[in-house]
Structure formats: C-alpha cells, structure tokens
Design a protein around this motif. Structure first.
Motif, PDB file in Angstrom:
ATOM      1  N   ALA A  65       0.831  -1.212   0.000  1.00 25.51           N
ATOM      2  CA  ALA A  65       0.000   0.000   0.000  1.00 25.51           C
ATOM      3  C   ALA A  65       0.860   1.254   0.000  1.00 25.51           C
ATOM      4  O   ALA A  65       0.558   2.237  -0.699  1.00 25.51           O
ATOM      5  CB  ALA A  65      -0.928  -0.014   1.208  1.00 25.51           C
ATOM      6  N   ASP A  66       1.935   1.225   0.766  1.00 25.06           N
ATOM      7  CA  ASP A  66       2.846   2.375   0.802  1.00 25.06           C
ATOM      8  C   ASP A  66       3.426   2.670  -0.579  1.00 25.06           C
ATOM      9  O   ASP A  66       3.480   3.833  -1.007  1.00 25.06           O
ATOM     10  CB  ASP A  66       3.974   2.084   1.795  1.00 25.06           C
ATOM     11  CG  ASP A  66       5.043   3.168   1.770  1.00 25.06           C
ATOM     12  OD1 ASP A  66       4.779   4.271   2.293  1.00 25.06           O
ATOM     13  OD2 ASP A  66       6.128   2.902   1.226  1.00 25.06           O
ATOM     14  N   ARG A  67       3.866   1.626  -1.286  1.00 27.81           N
ATOM     15  CA  ARG A  67       4.455   1.845  -2.612  1.00 27.81           C
ATOM     16  C   ARG A  67       3.413   2.348  -3.602  1.00 27.81           C
ATOM     17  O   ARG A  67       3.711   3.224  -4.429  1.00 27.81           O
ATOM     18  CB  ARG A  67       5.094   0.553  -3.134  1.00 27.81           C
ATOM     19  CG  ARG A  67       6.212  -0.016  -2.305  1.00 27.81           C
ATOM     20  CD  ARG A  67       7.263   1.001  -1.887  1.00 27.81           C
ATOM     21  NE  ARG A  67       8.416   0.350  -1.287  1.00 27.81           N
ATOM     22  CZ  ARG A  67       8.525   0.025  -0.010  1.00 27.81           C
ATOM     23  NH1 ARG A  67       7.518   0.295   0.835  1.00 27.81           N
ATOM     24  NH2 ARG A  67       9.628  -0.555   0.449  1.00 27.81           N
ATOM     25  N   PHE A  68       2.208   1.821  -3.532  1.00 29.65           N
ATOM     26  CA  PHE A  68       1.177   2.283  -4.461  1.00 29.65           C
ATOM     27  C   PHE A  68       0.794   3.737  -4.192  1.00 29.65           C
ATOM     28  O   PHE A  68       0.533   4.500  -5.131  1.00 29.65           O
ATOM     29  CB  PHE A  68      -0.058   1.371  -4.388  1.00 29.65           C
ATOM     30  CG  PHE A  68       0.170   0.010  -4.982  1.00 29.65           C
ATOM     31  CD1 PHE A  68       0.615  -0.130  -6.284  1.00 29.65           C
ATOM     32  CD2 PHE A  68      -0.060  -1.139  -4.239  1.00 29.65           C
ATOM     33  CE1 PHE A  68       0.818  -1.383  -6.849  1.00 29.65           C
ATOM     34  CE2 PHE A  68       0.145  -2.397  -4.782  1.00 29.65           C
ATOM     35  CZ  PHE A  68       0.583  -2.525  -6.090  1.00 29.65           C
ATOM     36  N   ARG A  69       0.789   4.137  -2.926  1.00 27.87           N
ATOM     37  CA  ARG A  69       0.507   5.543  -2.625  1.00 27.87           C
ATOM     38  C   ARG A  69       1.628   6.446  -3.152  1.00 27.87           C
ATOM     39  O   ARG A  69       1.363   7.557  -3.626  1.00 27.87           O
ATOM     40  CB  ARG A  69       0.306   5.721  -1.118  1.00 27.87           C
ATOM     41  CG  ARG A  69      -1.040   5.203  -0.622  1.00 27.87           C
ATOM     42  CD  ARG A  69      -1.331   5.650   0.791  1.00 27.87           C
ATOM     43  NE  ARG A  69      -0.496   4.958   1.750  1.00 27.87           N
ATOM     44  CZ  ARG A  69      -0.831   3.836   2.384  1.00 27.87           C
ATOM     45  NH1 ARG A  69      -2.017   3.269   2.139  1.00 27.87           N
ATOM     46  NH2 ARG A  69      -0.025   3.268   3.258  1.00 27.87           N
ATOM     47  N   LYS A  70       2.857   5.956  -3.082  1.00 22.53           N
ATOM     48  CA  LYS A  70       3.959   6.735  -3.655  1.00 22.53           C
ATOM     49  C   LYS A  70       3.821   6.834  -5.183  1.00 22.53           C
ATOM     50  O   LYS A  70       4.137   7.883  -5.783  1.00 22.53           O
ATOM     51  CB  LYS A  70       5.286   6.092  -3.287  1.00 22.53           C
ATOM     52  CG  LYS A  70       5.719   6.319  -1.833  1.00 22.53           C
ATOM     53  CD  LYS A  70       7.075   5.712  -1.567  1.00 22.53           C
ATOM     54  CE  LYS A  70       7.649   6.161  -0.223  1.00 22.53           C
ATOM     55  NZ  LYS A  70       6.883   5.703   0.927  1.00 22.53           N
ATOM     56  N   ALA A  71       3.346   5.761  -5.811  1.00 24.09           N
ATOM     57  CA  ALA A  71       3.103   5.804  -7.261  1.00 24.09           C
ATOM     58  C   ALA A  71       2.008   6.814  -7.595  1.00 24.09           C
ATOM     59  O   ALA A  71       2.085   7.530  -8.600  1.00 24.09           O
ATOM     60  CB  ALA A  71       2.729   4.415  -7.771  1.00 24.09           C
ATOM     61  N   GLN A  72       0.988   6.904  -6.732  1.00 18.33           N
ATOM     62  CA  GLN A  72      -0.076   7.891  -6.950  1.00 18.33           C
ATOM     63  C   GLN A  72       0.476   9.310  -6.846  1.00 18.33           C
ATOM     64  O   GLN A  72       0.097  10.198  -7.623  1.00 18.33           O
ATOM     65  CB  GLN A  72      -1.181   7.691  -5.899  1.00 18.33           C
ATOM     66  CG  GLN A  72      -1.948   6.378  -6.025  1.00 18.33           C
ATOM     67  CD  GLN A  72      -2.732   6.041  -4.763  1.00 18.33           C
ATOM     68  OE1 GLN A  72      -3.057   6.926  -3.963  1.00 18.33           O
ATOM     69  NE2 GLN A  72      -3.023   4.764  -4.571  1.00 18.33           N
ATOM     70  N   GLN A  73       1.366   9.520  -5.895  1.00 16.37           N
ATOM     71  CA  GLN A  73       1.964  10.853  -5.753  1.00 16.37           C
ATOM     72  C   GLN A  73       2.800  11.209  -6.976  1.00 16.37           C
ATOM     73  O   GLN A  73       2.806  12.355  -7.424  1.00 16.37           O
ATOM     74  CB  GLN A  73       2.827  10.892  -4.496  1.00 16.37           C
ATOM     75  CG  GLN A  73       2.033  10.789  -3.197  1.00 16.37           C
ATOM     76  CD  GLN A  73       2.915  10.535  -1.993  1.00 16.37           C
ATOM     77  OE1 GLN A  73       4.144  10.538  -2.099  1.00 16.37           O
ATOM     78  NE2 GLN A  73       2.292  10.300  -0.838  1.00 16.37           N
ATOM     79  N   ALA A  74       3.466  10.221  -7.533  1.00 14.59           N
ATOM     80  CA  ALA A  74       4.304  10.474  -8.709  1.00 14.59           C
ATOM     81  C   ALA A  74       3.466  10.691  -9.960  1.00 14.59           C
ATOM     82  O   ALA A  74       3.871  11.419 -10.870  1.00 14.59           O
ATOM     83  CB  ALA A  74       5.261   9.295  -8.917  1.00 14.59           C
ATOM     84  N   ASP A  75       2.282  10.061 -10.004  1.00 12.11           N
ATOM     85  CA  ASP A  75       1.404  10.186 -11.176  1.00 12.11           C
ATOM     86  C   ASP A  75      -0.038  10.099 -10.689  1.00 12.11           C
ATOM     87  O   ASP A  75      -0.633   9.020 -10.643  1.00 12.11           O
ATOM     88  CB  ASP A  75       1.705   9.073 -12.175  1.00 12.11           C
ATOM     89  CG  ASP A  75       0.870   9.185 -13.447  1.00 12.11           C
ATOM     90  OD1 ASP A  75       0.016  10.092 -13.522  1.00 12.11           O
ATOM     91  OD2 ASP A  75       1.078   8.366 -14.366  1.00 12.11           O
ATOM     92  N   PRO A  76      -0.638  11.215 -10.294  1.00 17.04           N
ATOM     93  CA  PRO A  76      -1.986  11.213  -9.701  1.00 17.04           C
ATOM     94  C   PRO A  76      -3.070  10.614 -10.597  1.00 17.04           C
ATOM     95  O   PRO A  76      -4.105  10.170 -10.091  1.00 17.04           O
ATOM     96  CB  PRO A  76      -2.257  12.700  -9.435  1.00 17.04           C
ATOM     97  CG  PRO A  76      -0.897  13.309  -9.304  1.00 17.04           C
ATOM     98  CD  PRO A  76      -0.036  12.570 -10.281  1.00 17.04           C
ATOM     99  N   GLY A  77      -2.861  10.562 -11.897  1.00 17.26           N
ATOM    100  CA  GLY A  77      -3.873  10.004 -12.788  1.00 17.26           C
ATOM    101  C   GLY A  77      -3.648   8.554 -13.149  1.00 17.26           C
ATOM    102  O   GLY A  77      -4.364   8.001 -13.999  1.00 17.26           O
ATOM    103  N   PHE A  78      -2.701   7.901 -12.512  1.00 21.07           N
ATOM    104  CA  PHE A  78      -2.320   6.522 -12.834  1.00 21.07           C
ATOM    105  C   PHE A  78      -3.318   5.561 -12.192  1.00 21.07           C
ATOM    106  O   PHE A  78      -3.247   5.252 -11.008  1.00 21.07           O
ATOM    107  CB  PHE A  78      -0.898   6.283 -12.337  1.00 21.07           C
ATOM    108  CG  PHE A  78      -0.320   4.936 -12.627  1.00 21.07           C
ATOM    109  CD1 PHE A  78      -0.832   4.098 -13.609  1.00 21.07           C
ATOM    110  CD2 PHE A  78       0.796   4.496 -11.917  1.00 21.07           C
ATOM    111  CE1 PHE A  78      -0.279   2.861 -13.869  1.00 21.07           C
ATOM    112  CE2 PHE A  78       1.362   3.271 -12.160  1.00 21.07           C
ATOM    113  CZ  PHE A  78       0.820   2.444 -13.130  1.00 21.07           C
ATOM    114  N   ALA A  79      -4.263   5.054 -12.969  1.00 22.20           N
ATOM    115  CA  ALA A  79      -5.371   4.253 -12.446  1.00 22.20           C
ATOM    116  C   ALA A  79      -4.898   3.001 -11.716  1.00 22.20           C
ATOM    117  O   ALA A  79      -5.436   2.629 -10.657  1.00 22.20           O
ATOM    118  CB  ALA A  79      -6.320   3.874 -13.576  1.00 22.20           C
TER     119      ALA A  79
END
Length: 555
Positions: A65-79
C-alpha cells in the motif's frame, strides 16, 4: 497495527537476532523477485508501482500500500496505482478473505467518485480489466459472491491477455480464495497450481508464481510438486519476511526439518530487523509467527537446546505489554508443545484455567487452553498420576461443553483433546481397554480432518498438538498390540511425514512383528532425519539396530 515509538530504546530488538543468523541489511530498493507488468503510468511512478505489485505477491500488505501511494503521488492520474492500493486491503490465500473493504473503497474513490469515472481513467482495455475486477471484489454481495465474481473477472482478463503473467498469477490466487482450504478447495487448488506452474516455467523468479504454488500444493500428498518453487522462494525475496517463511508450508508437509528451520531463522531475522527499522515497541506479528514455526522445527530435528532458546526468546516477546494476547496465546501453545515433544513431563497448577472455563469461557482461546490442559493430562498420565490426569481431562470436557453451548464454529480439535486426555487418565488408572477406545475415537475424529498446514494445533481447525494416531500407536505398543500400533503409525506418517516419534514408533512396532524391512526403513529415516539433532527420540536405539538389525530394539 502496532504502536510506534521514536526512541533509541527500540534498538534492543536487534539483539534478539544475534543467536540466529547474521544477515546483511536490505538495500534501499527491496529485492522481491522479477515481474514484467507493462502499464501506462509515468516513468516516475514505475519503481514504486512495480515494487508494490511484488509486495502484493508476497503478502506484505502495508509495504504494498505504501508503494502504491507513492506511485499515486508520482502520477496522480495513474489508475493502476489506485487498483494496487485497493487490492492490498484483501489478505489470505483461501476463503474467507481478510478484507478491509472500507479502506479499499476509499482508495478507489481517490481516483474518481464513481465506478464509471474510474474505469474511464484507465487508458487501455487491459488496465480497465484489472480495475473492473477490483471493482467487483469490493462491490455488492457477500464475501463468497464477491470472491467468485473477482475470480471470474481475473480469469477472463487472463484469457484475453494470455501472455500477462500478472493476470495469470492473480487469477490463480483469486481461484483459491473462492473455497475454504481442505477438501472443498482441492479442485481450485489444482487449477491455481497449474496456472502458477505455467508462469513459473516462463519466469522462475516470479514472486507470485512461487508463492501461489506453495499454497496450491500445501498438502502431504501434493507437496512434492511445490518443492522446486519453495526452494526458489526461500531465497527470492530477502526483504519480505512472509516470503522467507512461506516455503515452510511445503517443507513441513515433507518433513524437511532442516529447510524448515532455515526458512524461519531467515524470516524471523528479517522481521525483527524490520521491527527495528520501524521503531516498533514490540516485534511485528510475522516475527512471532516465524518463531512459532522455528520452535517446532527444532523439536522435530531433535535439537532441544535450540528449542529451549527459541521458547525462552518467545517468552520474552510474549511478556512485552505491546505484544498482544494473540502472541501470549501462541507462547502458551509453544510451552505445551515443548513439554510433550521433549517428554519433560510436569504437572502444573491448572486451577486458574479451570475457574475461567467455568466463569468466562468466551474470553478464552479454546485451542490454547486445551493445549495446556492436554500437556498436563499427558504429563500426569506418563507420571502415573491418574487424579491429575482426570482433573485436566475434566477441564477439557467443560471447555468442549462451553464451546458447543456457544455454537463455536470449530470444535473438533478440542473434541480430540478431550478423548486423548480421557484416554491417558484411564490408562493411568489401569483401565487399558477403555483407554484404547477413547484414543481410537480420537484418531477416527482426527482422520476426518485435513492434515495440519503447519505445526499441529496452530489453527483452530487443525488437529491438536499431539497427533492422535501417534498417541494411540504409542499406547497400543506399550500394552502389547504392535500390529495394531503399526497401522496407526503408518496412518500418522501419511498425514505428517518424518515426525520422529512416528518414525520411532513405526520402527519399534515393526521389530515386534518381525517386519525387518519396515524396521530398517524407519530406523534409517530416523538416523537420516533432515537436520537431525542429538535429542532425536530413539537415536541410540536406531544406531544399535543399524549395527545389528537381528537384535530386537526398543521397548
């Protein structure tokens, strides 16, 4: 979740690792195997996303979950980053799933408010397939319905994109999550195992493939199919304590005690190290879980000195106020197992337990309390104290009655312990025939259950810590019925291969009935026990038989 404390005092946790193994500290980027997951996310999101998927495959939910939240921060539109976070809130390998539906739905709402809007954010058919499947997993219906819909959706996605190893492996896991482990899950386990094996042949370092192979073949007669994957997984993901532990489920089914101890030494060390890094007040649950299994491995190896150390360490952890009651209960089970497997018989005061069974049975963990009472009954029986054995047996009968009055879901484990304790009390009192009848009932009940997926008695739906066929065989041998004893030891070894007391009992029974071939086989297996230590029961006896097989050995 464990409470955290920012202080230098947390560094004490690392000291407990020193007696096990010295492992290098993990690199900044986790080592978790190899996957190929093409997606539309921005380059900056890729390292976090790929690492999150790997953590998912190894059931490291918080890290995923932590890594996926970091991915969201890097690309907020990344579904798919939101898909991954949502998926991290479902745990377990069979039905019923462990789910935090509220958190999962909140993760999806971060992408968009409605399902249609979320699906529209996925730019490709394949990514929409992943998102659609997770929408079904957290949609309408009960847990079983949602599990079935999710598995069907993942199956269709995998069929549509046959080269997508992530769709295939997640489909395999989804299939297992539609059924309760055991006979009910045999069909889906084999289907899942076949899928995961195909991926394993393409990518021998895929963390999901090796993990789900282990779960699919976690059963004595099928475990050999999962051995190669288990051996790979044992070293594939040194940053994931659960991954380091998971091969244990194959090793325990095959009685490979050396590999079992090694896997859990590494898992414990990694988890204790992670507890230190997170500055937790108490070691995380995975570390205690590994210690529970490690203690069993040492007992099976016949290395009682190491088992003593593991038990003492677990006791120190269990006394930590932040450890929680679950770990205290696991420790109590370990104490009971230690008494039985080492045959260091001792009768302890069980009056407080008996009182609590009468006054507050709903506050007790039946398997834990039952194990303590069973160890007392066996100790008393072996010491010839019929009165103490009957006291323990009476407590178990009261425990069983309270469980049935409350309509507890799982009662067979305690039912078997009642029969075992009754049998030992009767035996200590001199009524051999009645004792055997009780123990025969216990063995018949146990045979109706699935073999344990780990140390006996770990789960509420496991057989108890003293296998019933083993106990019945030992008593039959003692009272002069070796042919009947041999049958019980054979059944026991089919269910739990390489247990040393089953091997010893089978060898002794074979000697008594002049079955030289079986005696040689079982004594040789005891001598060659994987990781065999100096405290294996009957070790000197087996060595003597190897030198002079014509000389009757044992009792």
């Amino acid at each position: 979740m464990l409470t955290r404390r920012r202080s230098a005092g947390a560094s004490v946790l690392l000291g407990v690792v020193c007696w096990l193994v010295a492992l290098p500290a993990p690199a900044q980027n986790a080592t978790l195997g190899t996957i190929n997951f093409p997606n539309s996310g921005a380059p900056a999101a890729q390292p976090f996303f790929i690492e999150g998927v790997k953590f998912l495959h190894s059931f490291e939910w918080e890290d995923a979950a932590d890594r996926f939240r970091k991915a969201q921060q890097a690309d907020p539109g990344f579904a798919l980053a939101y898909w991954g976070e949502a998926l991290s809130y479902t745990g377990g390998h069979h039905y019923p799933m462990q789910q935090d539906i509220s958190s999962a739905r909140k993760a999806l709402v971060k992408l968009a408010a409605t399902r249609a809007d979320r699906l529209a954010k996925a730019p490709t058919e394949r990514e929409r397939g992943y998102l659609n499947a997770v929408e079904l997993l957290y949609g309408e219906g009960d847990g079983q319905e949602r599990a079935q819909r999710y598995a069907s959706a993942m199956g269709m996605l995998s069929e549509r994109f046959p080269d997508d190893d992530e769709a295939a492996t997640l489909h395999a896991l989804a299939l297992m999550r539609t059924a309760r482990r055991g006979q009910e899950s045999t069909r889906v386990d084999l289907q899942a195992g076949a899928i995961a094996l195909r991926v394993f042949r393409r990518n021998g370092n895929h963390p999901g493939a090796v993990h789900y192979i282990v779960h699919a073949f976690d059963e004595p007669t099928r475990a050999i199919v999962g051995l190669e994957a288990a051996d790979v997984y044992a070293y594939l993901a040194p940053d994931a304590p659960h991954a380091l532990h998971m091969p244990s489920h194959i090793y325990v089914q095959l009685g490979q005690w050396d590999k079992l101890s090694g896997a859990n030494e590494r898992s414990y060390a990694a988890s204790a190290r992670r507890s230190e890094q997170k500055q937790l007040r108490a070691i995380e649950g995975e570390a205690f879980h590994a210690m529970f299994w490690l203690h069993y491995a040492y007992l099976m190896q016949g290395n009682f000195a190491k088992a003593d150390e593991a038990l003492a360490l677990a006791g120190r952890h269990a006394k930590n106020l932040d450890a929680g009651s679950n770990r205290s209960g696991q420790y109590d089970t370990m104490v009971a197992r230690h008494t039985i497997e080492t045959a260091r018989w001792r009768v302890v005061d069980v009056a407080p337990i008996l009182a609590e069974i009468k006054t507050a049975p709903d506050r007790l963990r039946p398997g834990v309390v039952g194990s303590t009472l069973l160890a007392n009954a066996l100790s008393a029986g072996r010491l010839g104290n019929a009165a103490a054995a009957e006291v323990a047996a009476g407590g178990l009968r009261d425990l069983e009655a309270s469980m049935k009055a409350r309509k507890a879901a799982e009662t067979k484990q305690v039912e078997i312990m009642v029969l075992e304790a009754d049998g030992m009390a009767l035996l200590a009192g001199g009524d051999r025939n009645a004792a055997v009848k009780k123990l025969e009932q216990a063995a018949a009940t146990e045979e109706s259950m699935n073999p344990p997926s780990g140390p006996p008695g770990e789960q509420d739906d496991d057989p108890p810590i003293k296998p019933a066929h083993e106990l019945l065989g030992e008593v039959l041998l003692e009272i002069g019925r070796p042919a009947d004893a041999a049958k019980q030891f054979a059944i026991g070894l089919d269910r739990m291969p390489n247990r040393p007391r089953l091997l010893l009992g089978a060898a002794r029974a074979a000697v008594k009935v002049s079955d030289q071939a079986t005696a040689q086989l079982r004594y040789r297996q005891l001598l060659n026990l994987p990781g065999g230590g100096p405290d294996r029961p009957g070790l000197d006896e087996a060595k003597a038989f190897a030198v002079s097989p014509s000389t009757p050995a044992g009792r």
